[in-house]
Design an enzyme around this catalytic site. Structure first.
Site, mmCIF file in Angstrom:
data_model
loop_
_atom_site.group_PDB
_atom_site.id
_atom_site.type_symbol
_atom_site.label_atom_id
_atom_site.label_comp_id
_atom_site.label_asym_id
_atom_site.label_seq_id
_atom_site.Cartn_x
_atom_site.Cartn_y
_atom_site.Cartn_z
ATOM 1 N N ASP A 72 17.553 73.196 70.403
ATOM 2 C CA ASP A 72 18.598 72.563 71.215
ATOM 3 C C ASP A 72 19.182 71.381 70.445
ATOM 4 O OD1 ASP A 72 20.249 72.076 73.370
ATOM 5 O OD2 ASP A 72 18.800 70.826 74.438
ATOM 6 N N ILE A 91 11.413 65.207 79.956
ATOM 7 C CA ILE A 91 9.968 65.269 79.724
ATOM 8 C C ILE A 91 9.403 63.859 79.499
ATOM 9 C CG2 ILE A 91 9.986 67.630 78.819
ATOM 10 C CD1 ILE A 91 9.991 66.478 75.996
ATOM 11 N N TYR A 117 6.257 70.361 77.427
ATOM 12 C CA TYR A 117 6.321 71.445 78.412
ATOM 13 C C TYR A 117 4.957 72.072 78.702
ATOM 14 C CZ TYR A 117 11.328 71.006 77.825
ATOM 15 O OH TYR A 117 12.603 70.512 77.791
ATOM 16 N N PHE A 134 11.888 65.608 68.164
ATOM 17 C CA PHE A 134 13.246 65.283 68.596
ATOM 18 C C PHE A 134 13.807 64.164 67.723
ATOM 19 C CE2 PHE A 134 11.737 67.327 72.457
ATOM 20 C CZ PHE A 134 12.852 68.057 72.865
#
Length: 539
Positions: A72, A91, A117, A134
């Site tokens: 993503d 999250i 997750y 990320f």
């Protein structure tokens, strides 16, 4: 995060742990907290502030698995991602990590499964128990505060205000606003602005609460839940305002344009001063200052009953000398040079009975409104600006002024004179022996006379304290014992009153005041404490 990534319920709620204390250098990776979250600083941000829980943050990000598989990216979409920090919208690793970032900062977070997750993953792109990376850039954030701490009013700052002051409960504010339902229907607005006193509120309860948290020129978006709006009843259409349905949440654009400070000049709030124009510096007139003013006195209906002073020739008088009504006198002693104010004076500090002036008749018990400008003033010389001889001379002068006022029944003003006299000579360490001999009887007389004033004014606690001061200097002072006993009787401290009366009679058995007070104390004792047998007269 992208819309197709669903979070487990409550997965992003922040826990009560501080993640902002770790210091990072560019290129350095460290663990944040104790759950395995790691942060690598790529680019330093600006300033020192970081977003807080509830703030609306805006970021660009790219998410990859540990093998660098991208799943993503907001950068690929060309649209920054916005969310509320610490509200479970992302999250846990994001909530915890982004809370450590500064504006403009770029960092890479390595997030373990428990903060991402977990066992379920996010099929088909994120497998179960996946550790994620990320690359995040914090573009900006808007402060969003739960100002009542109960979820009833959220305040998002759209434009920061000036300085640091906030309006107080008594102040008069000027605001512009637009209130909408959640579907965008405008229910009420004021483009020109409306004025209201914070304590009185306006439109709905949220307004008064919110403005007390705002600065001048601040613009905010309020999310107002029903308990701070119009509740389960809603509100019918009024004038140009649209009806508000029951249990409606309101969205309010609110701007605090300005406000006028309202000071409570007296503790009972019966003399209020609204500042229309700020004065200069920090000095204010003291009791006995010579002031030059311009003022207009009005009744509540706007009728002018008095005007004093002009630009060419201001009205000059000395404060504390009853040359103006008490409420205006007190208000002037809170003002600065050049200050302009509107002063509201209740009858207790104005006129209790009807008076006639050249301009109007003032009915009894009227509230008076003065618009007053303090043009200039010269303060009465303070004790710290005097040498020891001047202090003794000033104390003697104030004592005589107090005596004159006491004789004509002006006990409040007399008390002020005695207080000032005593303050001049309160600290005598720099006095010579001769000066100490001069000041000692002055101290005793001023405190004794002030105690007599306090008894007349029914301030029995202060009367007792003043007599005690005298007895610390002269333990055999019969007047101090007598007056303190009077105060004790009024406060129902009958045993203490008895002790003082006994001592006074031992010192001066023929003192008629002490004998009379002893009889009075006996009556009080019998009336208030029937079983209390020991009185002066029984000894």
């Amino acid at each position: 995060m992208a819309d197709d990534f669903e979070l487990p319920q409550g997965a992003g709620m922040m826990e009560n742990e501080d993640f902002g204390d770790t210091v990072f250098k560019v290129g350095e990776e460290k663990e944040i907290g104790k759950q395995g979250l790691k942060k690598l600083l790529v680019k330093e941000g600006e300033g020192w502030e970081t977003p807080e829980t509830g703030d609306e943050v805006e970021v660009h990000y790219t998410g990859t698995l540990l093998d660098d598989t991208k799943f993503d990216s907001s950068r690929d979409r060309g649209t920054p991602f916005k969310f509320k920090l610490g509200q479970g919208q992302v999250i846990k690793g994001w909530d915890q990590g982004i809370a450590t970032m500064k504006k403009g900062e770029n960092a890479v977070f390595t997030i373990p499964p428990d903060l991402a997750y977990g066992e379920s993953g996010s099929p088909p792109t994120i497998p179960p128990n996946a550790t994620l990376k990320f690359d995040v850039e914090l573009l900006s954030w808007a402060s969003v505060k739960d100002i009542c701490k109960d979820g009833g009013i959220f305040k998002k700052i759209i434009k920061e205000g000036e300085k640091w002051e906030h309006p107080k409960e008594a102040d008069e504010v000027l605001v512009k606003y637009e209130a909408r339902l959640e579907d965008g229907t405008v229910v009420s607005k004021s483009e020109e602005g409306v004025e209201f006193y914070v304590k009185d509120g306006y439109f709905c309860p949220a307004f008064a609460i919110a403005v007390k948290t705002m600065k001048k020129d601040e613009k905010v978006l309020l999310t107002v839940k029903p308990q701070y709006g119009f509740g389960h009843q809603g509100r019918e259409a009024i004038g140009n305002d649209v009806a508000v349905p029951p249990n409606a949440t309101l969205m309010v654009d609110l701007e605090l344009v300005s406000w006028k400070v309202v000071d409570e000049v007296t503790d009972d709030k019966k003399v209020l001063k609204k500042i229309l124009k700020q004065g200069e510096g920090y000095e204010r007139p003291n009791d006995g200052a010579v002031v030059k003013v311009k003022y207009t006195g009005k009744l509540e209906d706007g009728s002018i009953f008095e005007q004093k002073g002009s630009d060419e020739e201001p009205f000059e008088f000395m404060t504390g000398e009853e040359q103006v009504v008490d409420g205006l006198d007190r208000a002037l002693m809170t003002m600065k040079k050049g200050e302009v104010a509107s002063v509201s004076v209740a009858a207790e500090y104005g006129y209790q009975t009807e008076i006639k002036t050249d301009l109007a008749v003032v009915p009894p018990k009227s509230t008076l409104i003065y618009e007053v400008e303090l043009v200039s003033f010269v303060k009465e010389k303070e004790s710290w600006d005097m040498n020891t001889a001047e202090k003794i001379e000033a104390a003697g002068k104030k004592k005589e002024e107090g005596n004159a006022l006491f004789k004509v029944g002006k006990y409040f003003r007399a008390s002020k004179k005695y207080e000032k006299a005593a303050k001049y000579i309160e600290y005598d360490t720099s006095f010579s022996e001769e000066e100490k001999k001069q000041s000692k009887p002055l101290k005793v007389t001023c405190n004794l006379n002030n105690a007599a004033c306090k008894l007349k004014l029914k301030d029995y606690t202060q009367a007792e304290k003043l007599c005690t001061k005298v007895l610390e200097i002269e333990s055999q002072n019969v007047k101090a014992l007598y007056r303190r006993a009077q105060a004790y009787i009024q406060t129902a401290d009958l045993e203490l009153a008895e002790m003082d009366i006994k001592k006074a009679l031992e010192i001066d058995p023929n003192n008629s005041s002490s004998t009379g007070l002893s009889k009075r104390n006996k009556r009080s004792t019998i009336r208030r404490q029937p079983n209390f047998m020991a009185t002066c007269l029984q000894e």
